[in-house]
Scaffold this motif. Structure first.
Motif, PDB file in Angstrom:
ATOM      1  N   SER B  19       0.865  -1.175   0.000  1.00  0.00           N
ATOM      2  CA  SER B  19       0.000   0.000   0.000  1.00  0.00           C
ATOM      3  C   SER B  19       0.906   1.232   0.000  1.00  0.00           C
ATOM      4  CB  SER B  19      -0.892  -0.008   1.234  1.00  0.00           C
ATOM      5  OG  SER B  19      -1.540   1.238   1.341  1.00  0.00           O
ATOM      6  N   TYR B  20       0.563   2.211  -0.841  1.00  0.00           N
ATOM      7  CA  TYR B  20       1.356   3.444  -0.865  1.00  0.00           C
ATOM      8  C   TYR B  20       0.880   4.443   0.184  1.00  0.00           C
ATOM      9  CZ  TYR B  20       3.665   2.230  -5.256  1.00  0.00           C
ATOM     10  OH  TYR B  20       4.421   1.641  -6.222  1.00  0.00           O
ATOM     11  N   ASP B  21      -0.456   4.463   0.365  1.00  0.00           N
ATOM     12  CA  ASP B  21      -1.023   5.543   1.173  1.00  0.00           C
ATOM     13  C   ASP B  21      -1.593   5.066   2.491  1.00  0.00           C
ATOM     14  OD1 ASP B  21      -3.055   4.105   0.147  1.00  0.00           O
ATOM     15  OD2 ASP B  21      -3.948   5.730  -1.016  1.00  0.00           O
ATOM     16  N   LEU B  25      -4.918  -1.049  -0.830  1.00  0.00           N
ATOM     17  CA  LEU B  25      -3.894  -2.032  -1.179  1.00  0.00           C
ATOM     18  C   LEU B  25      -3.745  -2.028  -2.689  1.00  0.00           C
ATOM     19  CD1 LEU B  25      -4.599  -5.053   1.180  1.00  0.00           C
ATOM     20  CD2 LEU B  25      -2.567  -3.605   1.123  1.00  0.00           C
ATOM     21  N   VAL B  26      -2.550  -1.774  -3.149  1.00  0.00           N
ATOM     22  CA  VAL B  26      -2.287  -1.777  -4.582  1.00  0.00           C
ATOM     23  C   VAL B  26      -1.943  -3.195  -5.028  1.00  0.00           C
ATOM     24  CG1 VAL B  26      -0.679  -0.951  -6.316  1.00  0.00           C
ATOM     25  CG2 VAL B  26      -1.557   0.611  -4.596  1.00  0.00           C
ATOM     26  N   VAL B  27      -1.271  -3.914  -4.140  1.00  0.00           N
ATOM     27  CA  VAL B  27      -1.010  -5.338  -4.370  1.00  0.00           C
ATOM     28  C   VAL B  27      -1.641  -6.096  -3.213  1.00  0.00           C
ATOM     29  CG1 VAL B  27       0.750  -7.120  -4.526  1.00  0.00           C
ATOM     30  CG2 VAL B  27       1.125  -4.910  -5.630  1.00  0.00           C
ATOM     31  N   GLY B  44      -1.527  -7.291 -17.496  1.00  0.00           N
ATOM     32  CA  GLY B  44      -2.731  -6.767 -16.849  1.00  0.00           C
ATOM     33  C   GLY B  44      -2.981  -5.358 -17.300  1.00  0.00           C
ATOM     34  N   PRO B  45      -4.182  -4.883 -17.057  1.00  0.00           N
ATOM     35  CA  PRO B  45      -4.481  -3.515 -17.464  1.00  0.00           C
ATOM     36  C   PRO B  45      -3.647  -2.513 -16.672  1.00  0.00           C
ATOM     37  CG  PRO B  45      -6.283  -4.410 -16.172  1.00  0.00           C
ATOM     38  CD  PRO B  45      -5.334  -5.523 -16.405  1.00  0.00           C
ATOM     39  N   SER B  46      -3.600  -1.298 -17.181  1.00  0.00           N
ATOM     40  CA  SER B  46      -2.835  -0.254 -16.517  1.00  0.00           C
ATOM     41  C   SER B  46      -3.378  -0.007 -15.111  1.00  0.00           C
ATOM     42  CB  SER B  46      -2.936   1.022 -17.358  1.00  0.00           C
ATOM     43  OG  SER B  46      -2.158   2.017 -16.773  1.00  0.00           O
ATOM     44  N   GLY B  47      -2.494   0.127 -14.150  1.00  0.00           N
ATOM     45  CA  GLY B  47      -2.912   0.391 -12.774  1.00  0.00           C
ATOM     46  C   GLY B  47      -3.202  -0.850 -11.983  1.00  0.00           C
ATOM     47  N   SER B  48      -2.881  -2.043 -12.541  1.00  0.00           N
ATOM     48  CA  SER B  48      -3.233  -3.267 -11.818  1.00  0.00           C
ATOM     49  C   SER B  48      -2.131  -3.691 -10.856  1.00  0.00           C
ATOM     50  CB  SER B  48      -3.524  -4.379 -12.830  1.00  0.00           C
ATOM     51  OG  SER B  48      -2.428  -4.546 -13.685  1.00  0.00           O
ATOM     52  N   GLY B  49      -1.024  -2.942 -10.802  1.00  0.00           N
ATOM     53  CA  GLY B  49       0.004  -3.236  -9.793  1.00  0.00           C
ATOM     54  C   GLY B  49       1.210  -3.986 -10.306  1.00  0.00           C
ATOM     55  N   LYS B  50       1.360  -4.101 -11.612  1.00  0.00           N
ATOM     56  CA  LYS B  50       2.490  -4.846 -12.164  1.00  0.00           C
ATOM     57  C   LYS B  50       3.818  -4.165 -11.846  1.00  0.00           C
ATOM     58  CE  LYS B  50       1.041  -4.139 -16.348  1.00  0.00           C
ATOM     59  NZ  LYS B  50      -0.126  -3.254 -16.258  1.00  0.00           N
ATOM     60  N   THR B  51       3.881  -2.857 -12.155  1.00  0.00           N
ATOM     61  CA  THR B  51       5.128  -2.127 -11.908  1.00  0.00           C
ATOM     62  C   THR B  51       5.486  -2.172 -10.431  1.00  0.00           C
ATOM     63  OG1 THR B  51       4.693  -0.675 -13.768  1.00  0.00           O
ATOM     64  CG2 THR B  51       6.264   0.107 -12.142  1.00  0.00           C
ATOM     65  N   THR B  52       4.467  -2.027  -9.591  1.00  0.00           N
ATOM     66  CA  THR B  52       4.717  -2.064  -8.152  1.00  0.00           C
ATOM     67  C   THR B  52       5.392  -3.377  -7.760  1.00  0.00           C
ATOM     68  OG1 THR B  52       2.795  -0.671  -7.868  1.00  0.00           O
ATOM     69  CG2 THR B  52       3.615  -1.797  -5.914  1.00  0.00           C
ATOM     70  N   CYS B  53       4.917  -4.477  -8.310  1.00  0.00           N
ATOM     71  CA  CYS B  53       5.526  -5.772  -7.996  1.00  0.00           C
ATOM     72  C   CYS B  53       6.979  -5.815  -8.438  1.00  0.00           C
ATOM     73  CB  CYS B  53       4.764  -6.894  -8.710  1.00  0.00           C
ATOM     74  SG  CYS B  53       3.206  -7.225  -7.946  1.00  0.00           S
ATOM     75  N   PHE B  60      13.152  -1.044  -5.046  1.00  0.00           N
ATOM     76  CA  PHE B  60      12.849   0.388  -5.017  1.00  0.00           C
ATOM     77  C   PHE B  60      11.585   0.681  -4.219  1.00  0.00           C
ATOM     78  CE2 PHE B  60      15.294   0.034  -9.061  1.00  0.00           C
ATOM     79  CZ  PHE B  60      16.440   0.600  -8.543  1.00  0.00           C
ATOM     80  N   GLU B  61      10.794  -0.348  -3.953  1.00  0.00           N
ATOM     81  CA  GLU B  61       9.645  -0.191  -3.061  1.00  0.00           C
ATOM     82  C   GLU B  61       9.724  -1.324  -2.053  1.00  0.00           C
ATOM     83  OE1 GLU B  61       7.690   2.243  -3.030  1.00  0.00           O
ATOM     84  OE2 GLU B  61       7.863   3.145  -5.033  1.00  0.00           O
ATOM     85  N   THR B  62       9.267  -1.048  -0.830  1.00  0.00           N
ATOM     86  CA  THR B  62       9.272  -2.122   0.157  1.00  0.00           C
ATOM     87  C   THR B  62       7.877  -2.707   0.267  1.00  0.00           C
ATOM     88  OG1 THR B  62       8.941  -0.430   1.808  1.00  0.00           O
ATOM     89  CG2 THR B  62      11.174  -1.263   1.565  1.00  0.00           C
TER      90      THR B  62
END
Ligand SMILES: Nc1ncnc2c1ncn2[C@@H]1O[C@H](COP(=O)(O)OP(=O)(O)O)[C@@H](O)[C@H]1O
Ligand SMILES: [Mg+2]
Lengths: 555, 367
Positions: B19-21, B25-27, B44-53, B60-62
Motif C-alpha cells: 500500500s502506498y497511502d 492495497l495496490v497489491v 494486466g491492465p494499466s494500474g493493476s500493480g504490475k510495476t509495483t511488484c 525500489f519499493e518495500t
C-alpha cells in the motif's frame, strides 16, 4: 520531385532554383515574425541599447573644455608644460574673453567642476574668477567713456559697428556660442557688421558680436538700443595698443570715426594692464603651471582620462602613470567585487543545491509549500530584507545573542558580522539564493527518477549514483544559476551599501557615489563600461571552459 | 497451475501486500514462485500493480506485508544495488551524458572490474544486440529501437541471473516491437536468465512467455502457460482480457457431470457448456465461447447438440479470415471468425442462420 540543372542545382516545380524559392517562402514568414517582435525590439533598443551606448560615449566624451575656452585652449597647444612656467600673456588674454562669455552664460562653473575631478581647487578658482571678470573690463570702460562720452551709448556703438559686409565674424562667433551652450543659437541678430571695422578692430568686433548674439538671441532684445558689455571696451582698448590700428583709425572716415579718433588722441589715458597680472590678482592659482597642465591634458574632445582614473592611473601630457599607492581604490574594488561575487555564487550553489533537490523530489504538496518559502523573499522589499539582516547581524543582534547564550562566543568577543565583507556575503547570498534555486530546480525537475533507479539497479551505491548520474545532469542548472547570481552580484548596490560598511562595498557603490554625489558621470560611465567588459569577458571564458550550451533554465 | 516447492523456486513472492497511502492495497496477497531460467510475464491492465511488484522485487519499493525471496533468501532488507538484478526501464533510462560504451561500462566500473575486462564485456554485450558499431554514440543519437537494444545490453552486461523488464517495447512501432520480442526471448533462453517481463499487450505476453500471470486489481487472476490461459481461462476476466471472446449470460439449470451442464440464457434459449466456476444449479453464469470455435455448418456438430438462432448484422472480409457479427440471444456483439476457404459462405447482413458449438469449447464462468 525536383529536377536538377546541369550545374547540380535543385529546381522547384516551377523551374526556379529551390534555394531562391525557399528563401522567398521564408522571407514573408520572417517579416511577419519581425513585425510581431517589433514593439519589444523597439523597447529593448530604447531602454537597453541606447543607454549603454550613451554610457560608453560618456566615458570618453570631453568637449566641455574646448567648447568653454576655445581660444585659450588653441593658444595653449604651443605652451610646453615641462618648462614649469605659466603660459604667456596671449593665453591669459584669450582666457579673459572666453571666460567672460562663459560667465555671462553661467557655463564657467561647469568647467570648473569638470576640471576639479583632475585638479582639486579648480572649481573654486573658476567660480571666484567669474565674479571678478567685470572689474577687469571696467579698467577700460571708464577711461573710454570719459574720453569719448558718445561711446557710453549703445546706439552709438550700433551705428559704429554697422555697415556693409559678409558678417563672417558674426557667424564664427555664433558657432562658438552654439558649442558652448549646446543650443543652435539660430535667428536674426539684427546687425550687419561692417567689414572695414571688423578688419580694423578685430578684438572689438569679436567681443561686440559675442555680446550682440547673446543679447539678441538669448535675451531677445533689440541690440541697437542696448549698451554693450565690458569685454567690448576691453577689446577696443586692446585693439588700440597696436600702432598700425591707431594709424588706420586716424585715417578712418566711417560712422563715429571722430569718437574713435578722440581715443587715439588720448592714448596716454588708457590703462596698460596685463591680463596675466589681472588674473593673478583674482587668484594666485592662475599662475600655477599645474592648473594649466590639467587644462591642456583635458583639452581634446575625447579623452582616455576617465578610463585611466577608473584603473587608478593618472593621465599625463603624453603618458599615463599609476597613482600613488594611497590613492588607489578602483582596482582593489574591482578585485574585491569579483572575489566576493565568486564567494556568493559558491555559497548559493552549496546552500541552494539541496533545496532545489528537495523541491524537485518531494511530493507535490510539500514541494509547493517549500516553493512558496523560496519565493517569499521576492514578495518582500529588498530594503526590508536587507534591513532585517542588519537586525540579525549586528553585534547586539539576534545571531550574536544566540551564540553568546549558547556559550559558543564570549560576551566580550562578539562576532563582527556586519559593516564588513562577511555581512555583504551573508546578506547577498540570502537575497540572490532564489536565482540559484529556480534554474536548478527546473533542470532537476526534468531528470527522471528512473535514472537514479537505473544506476542503483546496475550496482551503484546511492552516493555513486548521485555523483556519476544525477550530478552531471544537473550541471547545466548550476551553470545557469551561477551566471545569474554572479552577474547580479557583480553589479549589486543596495545590500552592500547597507551592510557592507567600508570593507564590504562593491564597485557599484562607487559608481552610485559618482553618479549621485560627486556628479562625475564620466568616471561612473568608465567604471560601468569596465564592469560590462568584465562580465562579457567572463561570459566568454565560461563559454570556452564549460560551453554555453551547457546552460539550461529547464526543459 | 504449477506449484513449486521452496527448494526449486528462484524467485518467490510470499503473501506480499503493498500500500502506498495506508488506505488502499495496490497489491493484494500476491503469491508467485518462479523456477530458474523461466520467462514469466506479468500481464494486466494499466494500474493493476504490475510495476509495483517489479519495483518491490528490484528493491525500489518495500513490501508492506509478506516476504520476497530470491534464490531462497529473503531480500526485503537488501538495498537495490546489492541485489544484482538487471533492469530495463520503459523509457530505457540510458544516461544521456555518457556514450553507449560508457553506459555499458558503468555497472562494470562500480563492480571494480579492470579496464581490459570491462572493454571485452562491453564489446561482447554490444555485439550480442548487434550494436557493436555504436559504442561511441550518445543515446540521443540513436533511434528508439537502438536505444532499446542498448538498454537491454546494459541490463545484461554484468551477467545478472534475474532480469526485470517494465514494458520495454511500449514505445516502439509494431514491426520493431515484434522483432524485439523475438530477440529478447532468444537472448533470455540462450543466456539462461530468469526474466520477469511486464506488459499490457496480451499478444506480446502470449508469444514471449513460458508462463503468464494475469493481474487485475492487485491480484493474480491466473498464472499459466499461454495456451492454457487462452483455451482454459479460469474466470471471465481472464477470458475477456486474453484474446477475443463472446459472452452470453444465464443461469445454470442442470449439472450433468464434471464436464457438462446446461445453461438457460436470459433470452430463454438452452445451451450446453463446460462448468468451470459454477458449483450449483441456479448459479448465475457467463458462458464464454471463442469466435473461432463457433460452428455455422451443422454437420460439424455432435448429435443432439443445442443450436441457437442468429441474425447476421455485419460481414467483414479480412483476407485470411472472415469476421461475422451476429445477434445471438440478444447479444449484438457476438463475433464469429471463419477461415477463408472456398466452401465458406459469405453471409449478407439480414440472413437468418443457426449456430452451435461443442460443449467443451463453451465455458461456464463466474458471473
Ligand atoms: N509512487 C506511488 N505512490 C502512490 N501510488 C502509486 C505509486 N505508484 C503507483 N501507484 C498506484 O498504484 C497502483 C498500481 O500502479 P502500478 O504498479 O504502476 O500499475 P501498472 O504498472 O500495472 O500500471 C495505481 O493505482 C497507481 O496509482
Ligand atoms: Mg506500469
Amino acid at each position: 520531385m525536383s529536377d536538377m540543372t546541369s550545374s547540380g542545382q535543385m529546381l522547384a516545380a516551377d523551374g526556379t532554383p529551390l534555394k531562391t524559392s525557399l528563401a522567398r517562402a521564408l522571407r514573408r514568414q520572417k517579416l511577419r515574425a519581425l513585425a510581431l517582435i517589433a514593439p519589444l525590439l523597439l523597447f529593448v533598443v530604447i531602454t537597453f541599447i541606447v543607454p549603454i551606448a550613451t554610457m560608453l560615449f560618456r566615458s570618453v566624451e570631453n568637449q566641455i573644455v574646448s567648447s568653454t575656452m576655445p581660444q585659450a585652449v588653441e593658444l595653449l597647444q604651443q605652451w610646453d608644460s615641462a618648462t614649469g612656467v605659466a603660459p604667456d600673456e596671449a593665453v591669459y588674454q584669450a582666457l579673459y574673453f572666453d571666460l567672460f562669455k562663459a560667465a555671462e552664460a553661467k557655463e564657467h562653473t561647469k568647467l570648473g567642476t569638470r576640471l576639479n575631478y583632475e585638479q582639486t581647487g579648480t572649481s573654486s578658482l573658476f567660480r571666484t574668477s567669474g565674479r571678478k571678470l567685470d572689474d577687469v573690463g571696467e579698467l577700460w570702460q571708464d577711461p573710454i567713456e570719459d574720453i569719448a562720452p558718445a561711446l557710453k551709448d549703445g546706439e552709438t556703438w550700433f551705428a559704429m559697428m554697422s555697415g556693409t559686409g559678409s558678417n563672417t565674424v558674426l557667424e564664427e562667433r555664433r558657432a562658438l556660442w552654439a558649442s558652448l551652450v549646446e543650443e543652435p543659437f539660430a535667428g536674426d541678430v539684427g546687425i550687419t557688421i561692417s567689414d572695414e571695422i571688423a578688419q580694423m578692430l578685430p578684438l572689438t568686433t569679436a567681443a561686440y558680436a559675442d555680446w550682440a548674439i547673446y543679447e539678441a538671441i538669448e535675451d531677445g532684445k533689440d541690440i541697437s538700443k542696448r549698451d554693450p558689455w565690458e569685454a567690448v571696451y576691453a577689446g577696443l582698448g586692446l585693439d588700440l595698443r597696436s600702432d598700425a590700428t591707431v594709424r588706420a583709425v586716424n585715417a578712418y572716415t566711417g560712422p563715429h570715426a571722430a569718437d574713435l579718433q578722440l581715443l587715439t588722441a588720448n592714448l596716454d589715458q588708457m590703462p596698460n594692464t596685463m591680463f596675466k597680472d589681472a588674473f593673478a590678482e583674482m587668484d594666485e592659482d592662475w599662475l600655477d603651471p599645474e592648473v594649466w597642465e590639467a587644462i591642456k591634458i583635458y583639452s581634446p574632445n575625447y579623452t582616455s582620462g576617465y578610463f585611466l582614473n577608473a584603473v587608478d592611473m593618472k593621465k599625463g601630457v603624453e603618458t599615463a602613470e599609476m597613482r600613488p599607492e594611497n590613492q588607489q581604490i578602483y582596482i582593489t574594488l574591482f578585485k574585491r567585487t569579483l572575489w566576493m561575487s565568486l564567494v556568493i555564487t559558491a555559497s548559493c550553489i552549496i546552500l541552494g543545491y539541496p533545496v532545489a533537490w528537495l523541491l524537485a523530489n518531494l511530493p507535490m504538496r510539500t514541494a509547493n509549500v517549500l516553493m512558496i518559502l523560496v519565493l517569499l523573499p521576492f514578495w518582500t522589499s529588498l530594503l526590508v530584507r536587507t534591513s532585517a539582516w542588519k537586525v540579525l547581524l549586528q553585534q547586539q543582534g539576534v545571531i550574536n545573542e544566540i551564540l553568546v547564550w549558547l556559550g559558543f562566543v564570549d560576551d566580550a568577543n562578539r562576532l563582527i558580522l556586519m559593516n564588513n565583507a562577511t555581512g555583504t556575503v551573508i546578506a547577498m547570498t540570502h537575497i540572490l539564493m532564489p536565482f540559484m534555486i529556480l534554474p536548478l530546480y527546473s533542470v532537476m525537475k526534468t531528470i527522471p527518477p528512473s535514472y537514479l533507479r537505473a544506476a542503483k539497479s546496475l550496482g551503484a551505491t546511492n552516493f555513486t549514483a548521485f555523483r556519476r548520474v544525477y550530478f552531471p545532469q544537473s550541471v547545466p542548472g548550476i551553470g545557469a544559476g551561477s551566471i545569474l547570481v554572479f552577474i547580479l552580484a557583480i553589479g549589486y548596490y543596495i545590500t552592500p551599501e547597507i551592510v557592507g560598511g567600508t570593507d564590504g562595498v562593491l564597485i557599484s557603490n562607487r559608481i552610485a557615489y559618482h553618479i549621485s554625489s560627486s556628479l562625475n558621470w564620466g568616471l561612473a560611465a568608465a567604471l560601468g563600461s569596465i564592469l560590462l567588459a568584465l562580465v562579457m569577458v567572463l561570459y566568454w571564458l565560461y563559454d570556452r571552459i564549460v560551453g554555453i550550451d551547457n546552460v539550461k533554465l529547464g526543459g | 497451475m504449477t506449484d513449486l516447492g521452496d527448494d526449486q523456486s528462484f524467485v518467490k513472492f510470499d503473501r506480499v501486500q503493498k500500500s502506498y497511502d495506508g488506505e488502499n492495497l495496490v497489491v493484494k496477497d500476491l503469491n508467485l514462485a518462479m523456477p530458474q531460467g523461466e520467462f514469466l510475464t506479468m500481464l494486466g491492465p494499466s494500474g493493476s500493480g504490475k510495476t509495483t511488484c517489479l519495483m518491490m522485487l528490484a528493491g525500489f519499493e518495500t513490501a508492506t506485508h509478506g516476504e520476497i525471496l530470491l534464490d531462497g533468501k529473503p531480500i526485503n532488507n537488501i538495498p537495490p544495488h546489492k541485489r544484482g538484478i538487471g533492469m530495463v526501464f520503459q523509457n530505457y533510462a540510458l544516461f544521456p551524458h555518457m556514450t553507449v560504451a560508457e553506459n555499458l561500462a558503468f555497472p562494470l566500473e562500480v563492480r571494480k572490474l579492470g579496464k581490459s575486462e570491462r572493454e571485452a564485456k562491453v564489446k561482447r554485450a554490444l555485439d550480442m544486440v548487434q550494436m557493436g558499431d555504436f559504442g561511441g554514440r550518445r543515446p540521443a543519437q540513436l533511434s528508439g529501437g537502438q536505444q532499446q537494444r542498448v538498454a537491454l545490453a546494459r541490463a545484461l552486461v554484468f551477467e545478472p541471473e534475474l532480469v526485470l523488464m517494465d514494458e520495454p517495447l511500449g514505445a516502439l512501432d509494431k514491426q520493431l516491437r515484434e522483432h524485439m520480442q523475438f530477440e529478447i526471448t532468444r537472448l533470455a533462453h540462450e543466456l539462461g536468465i530468469t526474466t520477469v517481463y511486464v506488459t499490457h499487450d496480451q499478444t506480446e505476453a502470449l508469444t514471449m512467455s513460458d508462463r503468464v500471470a494475469v493481474f487485475e486489481d492487485g491480484r493474480i487472476q491466473q498464472l499459466a502457460a499461454p495456451d492454457t490461459l487462452y483455451e482454459e481461462p479460469d474466470n471471465s476476466f481472464v477470458a475477456q482480457f486474453i484474446g477475443e471472446n463472446n459472452t452470453l449470460e444465464g443461469i445454470v439449470t442442470e449439472l450433468k457431470g464434471p464436464d457438462l451442464c446446461t445453461v438457460k440464457l436470459d433470452g430463454g434459449e438452452i445451451i450446453e457448456a463446460k462448468p468451470v466456476n459454477v458449483s450449483a444449479v441456479g448459479d448465475r453464469t457467463r458462458v464464454s465461447i471463442r469466435p473461432e470455435r463457433v460452428e455455422m455448418s451443422m454437420d460439424r456438430l455432435q448429435e443432439g447438440a443445442h443450436t441457437l438462432k442468429a441474425e447476421v448484422l455485419e460481414f467483414i472480409y479480412m483476407g485470411d479470415i472472415f469476421r461475422t457479427r451476429l445477434r445471438v440471444a440478444g447479444n449484438e456483439e457476438f463475433v464469429v471468425k471463419t477461415r477463408n476457404a472456398p466452401d465458406q459462405p459469405r453471409l449478407t447482413p439480414g440472413t437468418q442462420i443457426e449456430i452451435g458449438w461443442l460443449p467443451e469449447d463453451c465455458r461456464a464462468l463466474d458471473a
